[in-house]
Design a protein around this motif. Sequence first.
Motif: not given
Length: 369
Positions: A134-142
């Motif tokens: 879920l968090g990955g889908r909210l992240t521009d730079v991971f």
Amino acid sequence: MKIAEVCNVDFSLRHFVLPVMRGARARGHEVVGICAEGRLLEVPRREGFRIVPVPMARSLNPLAQWRAYRALLELFREERFDLVHAHMPISGLLARLAARRAGVGRVAYTGHGFLFNQPGPWWRRTLSLWLERLGGRLTDVFMTVSEEEAADARRLGIAPRAVGIRNGRDPLRFRPDAGVRAALRAELGAADNDCVVVIVSRLVRHKGHVELLRAMEAVPGAVLWVVGERLPTDHGPDMAAEFARAEAVLGPRLRRLGYREDVGRVLAAADVFCLPSHFEGLPMSVIEAMMTGLPVVATGIRGPREQVRDGETGLLVPPAAVPPLAEALSRLAADPALRRRMGAAGRALALERFDEAKVVGRTLDLMGL
């Protein structure tokens, strides 16, 4: 740009996030630190950073996490940040959720260790994996500090463009120093021919203190310095009984030094660094020890196995096993030449791969700062 650096507690901000804050400010950006209040925030505040306390909790308590989320959402709406850079699993997810809800234009995340890679019940590891997705889908730079965990993030569908940025430390602060070595050994009562083993870590069970204390019983020619304290938010047993037993058995060969701001001096006075953790992200303490020219004994797990070249810069042993740990420490305690050779190789590797300026620069570049 106006940047929010968000993590869970003061220890994390002081030791992991502050170098990035310094680097961003040096590039001309306004940087605000956000985490739970704590005494270690005195350091960034003395440097002129504005630190906004929020009620972060290192737990799965839904009410506590809801309060933290609401506080972040209100703060992001009020401050109108251009970039939110989040850290740590729980605080990182809450910050990214709140940033997206508040309409922040750019969201970055640095993972310092995935909970699903840590020992625990299956439901917690499964929940952690899905929350990371879920968090990955909210992240521009991971980003992750571990290159191995960046590969995990790409393989498991968390973030297809995840980048391993490593951790870094300042080689001017962590370096060999013969004068410091002599002075501190005299202060702490270590003889010239003592082999001083040091561990620098929070006093939590998964760092392997229990195994290290037992292993030291089989290394009679060595002294153990234990640096660190237990945070108020740390979970699990306090290991008081294990330390009491070790103090009775080891006597003056065990020194508990507590929390130290002069870790660089302590490392410069030691001979071997040991971190027998059960799980890690990419431990800063190993980098600090390598830069100081110490051979490292660590467990062959995610994180340390990216740092220590077994047989070249130190020795890797299985986690939660006392005999191999004792054997590795005994080997180094008995061979000063081997210690010097491995320590020099470790310092060279650390300067190449874990220089703080390089790591921070790469992090800022990835975030477009």
